[in-house]
Design an enzyme around this catalytic site. Structure first.
Site: not given
Ligand code: F6P
Length: 341
Positions: A103, A125-127, A169-170, A221, A265, A271
């Site tokens: 984006e 994007t993985i998102d 992530m997300g 997240e 836990r 990453h």
């Molecule tokens: O844009 C993808 C993404 O994986 C998000 O889900 C995440 O918040 C962000 O990247 C974290 O990226 P970085 O640690 O590189 O700033």
């Protein structure tokens, strides 16, 4: 024709597959020349380049990351940023740009297009949260990484009779959590689009224990509790105004321990979800996007993004992909809810 290629934003498996496809199709079919811009929009801004030809793109299909490097540089936040990009493109005789990004990167591409820069966008994007494409490449790989982790966490959770919270992530969209949670048989999936009740999560945790299994709770997240706020790592903003996330999993695990008395836990995948080799699905999607980006350039159809609609690659206006995010539809979340508890 001389074409500049750049990759911006968070890296993602499949970027190299796009770069390879763009160069292979452009050189072999149309005799185009390519210039690799380094580190996202920083490349055209500062004139940082690397050679991009058949030789330099051989062998990169299965490699994670991006041979071009990436950054979250926003030229619209830098004095004379746009003018500097335009000057550098003119100096280097660049006729068109292929911008591969999410984006933020494609948001910049959209604005540059309206200022006369000839650009084609490729959605990464993985998102999976870019609008007007069914899928972005990288998503399938990260879901598979998360599912592998969940499968492993199930066996250790069972052995110790613990709840394990898996934070994925997300930031705004829960696509990774939803798909990984369904595929991994999670006891609950918590996504940014639907605020969650801690008490309800505790009920699901208890009910999974009662059925003789140990619960895995998958949480994005950016998920938010009903009576709380998004949890951030710190308050520093990147040049697109994003804060660093992570911490919600830890918080939830504390709440579960406190309210249920069960041991919990947390495992933050972070990453790992963005690294390593792309899945076959992502390699194919990224390759098709690259090929179609060159066809769009050849036809002079600028200001567009290549997009997956069903099984077809089509072109959509860049702005239609970047104005709104593609969020998880409540009906999809309802499908997953059947399996909670
Ligand atoms: O844009 C993808 C993404 O994986 C998000 O889900 C995440 O918040 C962000 O990247 C974290 O990226 P970085 O640690 O590189 O700033």
């Amino acid at each position: 024709m001389r074409i500049g290629v750049l990759t911006g934003g968070g890296d993602c498996p499949g970027l190299n597959a796009v770069i390879r496809a763009v160069v292979r199709k452009g050189v072999k079919e149309y005799g185009y020349e390519f210039v690799g811009f380094r580190d996202g929009w920083k490349g055209p801004l500062e004139g940082l380049t690397m050679p991009l030809d058949l030789a330099s793109t051989r062998g990169i299909l299965p490699k994670g990351g991006t041979i071009l490097g990436s950054s979250r540089t926003n030229p619209f936040k830098i004095e004379n940023g746009v003018e500097r990009i335009k000057e550098n493109l003119a100096k280097m005789n660049i006729d068109a740009l292929v911008a591969i990004g999410g984006e933020d990167t494609l948001g910049v591409a959209t604005k540059l297009d309206s200022l006369g820069v000839k650009v084609i966008g490729v959605p990464k994007t993985i998102d999976n949260d870019l609008n007007n494409t069914d899928y972005t490449f990288g998503f399938d790989t990260s879901v598979n990484i998360a599912v592998d982790a969940i499968d492993r966490l199930h066996t250790t959770a069972e052995s110790h009779h613990r709840a394990i919270i898996v934070e994925v992530m997300g930031r705004h969209a829960g696509w990774i959590a939803l798909h990984a949670g369904i595929a991994g048989g999670a006891a609950a999936v918590l996504i940014p689009e639907v605020k969650f009740s801690v008490d309800k999560v505790c009920e699901w945790v208890e009910s999974r224990f009662k059925s003789g299994f140990a619960p895995i709770v998958v949480i994005a997240e950016g998920a938010i509790p009903q009576d709380g706020d998004m949890i951030t790592k710190d308050q520093t903003l990147d040049s697109f105004g994003h804060v660093k996330l992570s911490g919600i999993g830890e918080w939830l695990s504390g709440q579960i321990e406190e309210k249920t008395g069960r041991e919990a836990r947390v495992s933050v995948l972070g990453h790992i979800q963005r690294g390593g080799s792309p899945t076959a699905f992502d390699r194919v999607l990224a390759t098709r996007f690259g090929v179609h980006a060159i066809t769009a350039i050849h036809e002079g159809d600028f200001g567009k993004m290549v997009a997956l609609h069903g099984t077809k690659i089509e072109r959509v206006p860049l702005a239609s992909a970047t104005t709104n995010l593609k969020l998880v539809d409540p009906s999809l979340y309802a499908e997953a809810e059947v399996f909670f508890g």
